[in-house]
Design an enzyme around this catalytic site. Sequence first.
Site, PDB file in Angstrom:
ATOM      1  N   SER A   1       0.955  -1.130   0.059  1.00 34.17           N
ATOM      2  CA  SER A   1       0.023   0.054   0.141  1.00 34.17           C
ATOM      3  C   SER A   1       0.900   1.280   0.056  1.00 34.17           C
ATOM      4  O   SER A   1       2.228   1.177   0.299  1.00 34.17           O
ATOM      5  CB  SER A   1      -0.714  -0.079   1.247  1.00 34.17           C
ATOM      6  OG  SER A   1      -1.207   1.123   1.691  1.00 34.17           O
TER       7      SER A   1
ATOM      8  N   TYR B   1      -2.488  -0.236  10.281  1.00 35.92           N
ATOM      9  CA  TYR B   1      -2.462  -0.530   8.883  1.00 35.92           C
ATOM     10  C   TYR B   1      -0.915  -0.373   7.985  1.00 35.92           C
ATOM     11  O   TYR B   1      -0.505  -0.945   7.426  1.00 35.92           O
ATOM     12  CB  TYR B   1      -3.389   0.001   8.188  1.00 35.92           C
ATOM     13  CG  TYR B   1      -3.941  -0.422   6.720  1.00 35.92           C
ATOM     14  CD1 TYR B   1      -4.034  -1.468   6.151  1.00 35.92           C
ATOM     15  CD2 TYR B   1      -3.725   0.750   5.740  1.00 35.92           C
ATOM     16  CE1 TYR B   1      -4.355  -2.043   5.024  1.00 35.92           C
ATOM     17  CE2 TYR B   1      -3.845   0.452   4.273  1.00 35.92           C
ATOM     18  CZ  TYR B   1      -4.394  -1.075   4.011  1.00 35.92           C
ATOM     19  OH  TYR B   1      -4.466  -1.341   2.619  1.00 35.92           O
TER      20      TYR B   1
HETATM   21  P1  NAD Z   1     -11.855  -5.805   0.390  1.00 43.14           P
HETATM   22  O1  NAD Z   1     -12.286  -5.742   1.710  1.00 43.14           O
HETATM   23  O2  NAD Z   1     -12.736  -5.622  -0.744  1.00 43.14           O
HETATM   24  O3  NAD Z   1     -11.237  -7.288   0.248  1.00 43.14           O
HETATM   25  C1  NAD Z   1     -10.729  -7.908   1.553  1.00 43.14           C
HETATM   26  C2  NAD Z   1     -11.192  -9.503   1.327  1.00 43.14           C
HETATM   27  O4  NAD Z   1     -10.320 -10.237   2.385  1.00 43.14           O
HETATM   28  C3  NAD Z   1     -12.534  -9.580   1.898  1.00 43.14           C
HETATM   29  O5  NAD Z   1     -13.257 -10.404   0.888  1.00 43.14           O
HETATM   30  C4  NAD Z   1     -12.403 -10.366   3.250  1.00 43.14           C
HETATM   31  O6  NAD Z   1     -13.568 -11.077   3.403  1.00 43.14           O
HETATM   32  C5  NAD Z   1     -11.427 -10.918   3.194  1.00 43.14           C
HETATM   33  N1  NAD Z   1     -10.725 -11.214   4.311  1.00 43.14           N
HETATM   34  C6  NAD Z   1     -10.773 -10.593   5.637  1.00 43.14           C
HETATM   35  N2  NAD Z   1     -10.191 -11.112   6.581  1.00 43.14           N
HETATM   36  C7  NAD Z   1      -9.826 -12.506   6.157  1.00 43.14           C
HETATM   37  C8  NAD Z   1      -9.081 -13.536   6.733  1.00 43.14           C
HETATM   38  N3  NAD Z   1      -8.956 -13.578   8.037  1.00 43.14           N
HETATM   39  N4  NAD Z   1      -9.011 -14.701   5.907  1.00 43.14           N
HETATM   40  C9  NAD Z   1      -9.244 -14.698   4.650  1.00 43.14           C
HETATM   41  N5  NAD Z   1      -9.722 -13.683   3.904  1.00 43.14           N
HETATM   42  C10 NAD Z   1     -10.173 -12.698   4.675  1.00 43.14           C
HETATM   43  O7  NAD Z   1     -10.636  -5.070   0.302  1.00 43.14           O
HETATM   44  P2  NAD Z   1      -9.724  -4.515  -1.169  1.00 43.14           P
HETATM   45  O8  NAD Z   1      -9.427  -3.204  -0.976  1.00 43.14           O
HETATM   46  O9  NAD Z   1     -10.148  -5.563  -2.371  1.00 43.14           O
HETATM   47  O10 NAD Z   1      -8.090  -4.996  -0.446  1.00 43.14           O
HETATM   48  C11 NAD Z   1      -7.479  -6.297  -1.022  1.00 43.14           C
HETATM   49  C12 NAD Z   1      -6.016  -5.887  -0.533  1.00 43.14           C
HETATM   50  O11 NAD Z   1      -5.642  -4.697  -1.177  1.00 43.14           O
HETATM   51  C13 NAD Z   1      -5.686  -5.721   0.762  1.00 43.14           C
HETATM   52  O12 NAD Z   1      -4.672  -6.161   1.371  1.00 43.14           O
HETATM   53  C14 NAD Z   1      -5.808  -4.305   0.960  1.00 43.14           C
HETATM   54  O13 NAD Z   1      -5.240  -3.655   2.079  1.00 43.14           O
HETATM   55  C15 NAD Z   1      -4.946  -3.737  -0.266  1.00 43.14           C
HETATM   56  N6  NAD Z   1      -5.013  -2.409  -0.568  1.00 43.14           N
HETATM   57  C16 NAD Z   1      -6.194  -1.928  -0.927  1.00 43.14           C
HETATM   58  C17 NAD Z   1      -6.117  -0.382  -1.414  1.00 43.14           C
HETATM   59  C18 NAD Z   1      -7.482   0.309  -1.834  1.00 43.14           C
HETATM   60  O14 NAD Z   1      -7.524   1.457  -2.017  1.00 43.14           O
HETATM   61  N7  NAD Z   1      -8.758  -0.576  -1.657  1.00 43.14           N
HETATM   62  C19 NAD Z   1      -5.057   0.220  -1.509  1.00 43.14           C
HETATM   63  C20 NAD Z   1      -3.744  -0.325  -1.217  1.00 43.14           C
HETATM   64  C21 NAD Z   1      -3.970  -1.864  -0.694  1.00 43.14           C
END
Ligand code: NAD
Length: 284
Positions: free
Chosen positions: A167, A180
């Site tokens: 991130s 985070y």
């Molecule tokens: P999201 O919340 O849509 O998806 C995360 C998924 O992880 C969910 O489906 C959730 O059920 C699952 N999850 C949560 N706890 C879990 C566990 N203990 N075991 C298995 N699955 C579990 O979020 P996203 O935005 O798609 O995030 C995906 C990745 O990208 C994450 O690592 C997030 O930190 C990273 N990220 C997101 C952004 C953004 O702007 N959205 C930016 C940088 C990084």
Amino acid sequence: MHNMNNLNDLKDKVCVITGGGGVIGASLATGLAGVGIVTVILDINEEAAQKVATTVQEETGTKSFGMKANVLDKASLVAVLQQITDEAGQIDFLINGAGGNSPQATTQLEELTEDDLDNLEKSFFGLEMEGFQKVFDLNFMGTLLPTMVFAKQMVQRQKGVILNISSMNAYKPLTKIPAYSAAKASINNFTEWLAVHFAKTGVRVNAIAPGFFLTNQNRFLLLDEATGALTSRGKKIIASTPMGAFGEPADITGTALYLLSDMSHFITGICIPVDGGYSAYGGV
Ligand code: NAD
């Protein structure tokens, strides 16, 4: 000689995507399936995992499996490994996508000033340890444990790629979200550590650092719940992103395909920002 100019080497490979039921995971799964990668969607939310797998298979015609697993529970990962091997085959790639922030690990104040000295619970001092630990563990242990369980067969087969999801917080922490931020910084550090540790095994380890994408885990920080308008934080992010927009989840696909394919055969231990210029911008 490695294949250096197309993605043909990816066809029929098997990729496990943790958190695959989420926004970025689902988008990655569709992109990977588009070049013939068999995807295994793992999520703690089984319904979400199966829904994504069904959609991916319908949209692309490439096999996709949805399975339940908790990235924080080693026994659950070991159990699902057997199911993956039986149903999808040996694992070639692992994308550690499960992660995210939570309101319980978010301070109310961005900065502590003299005016707030009677209100310390709105600052760092008010953080609940339980929430802090949950977010730190989900993002760091939730990458470490699946890697420990799923990378063993890659190392034994002397090939494979691990992709971690970092991130912007990894480079410079964002205000309000110290758990985070610390966890994502540790992802970059661990990516480098493991890349070196595995370098002679044929298994590569890299990361992608998405900039700002509007998804479920950050919506509460970026959009006003009642009006749907950008919060001041949301506005700040757009102003700090030279390309002037949030990313679309599909923007991450190309970087993932490149890092999974032999086109990046000599690349290990790096983190590629996909951020519309955010990490390059000093704000002036
Ligand atoms: P999201 O919340 O849509 O998806 C995360 C998924 O992880 C969910 O489906 C959730 O059920 C699952 N999850 C949560 N706890 C879990 C566990 N203990 N075991 C298995 N699955 C579990 O979020 P996203 O935005 O798609 O995030 C995906 C990745 O990208 C994450 O690592 C997030 O930190 C990273 N990220 C997101 C952004 C953004 O702007 N959205 C930016 C940088 C990084």
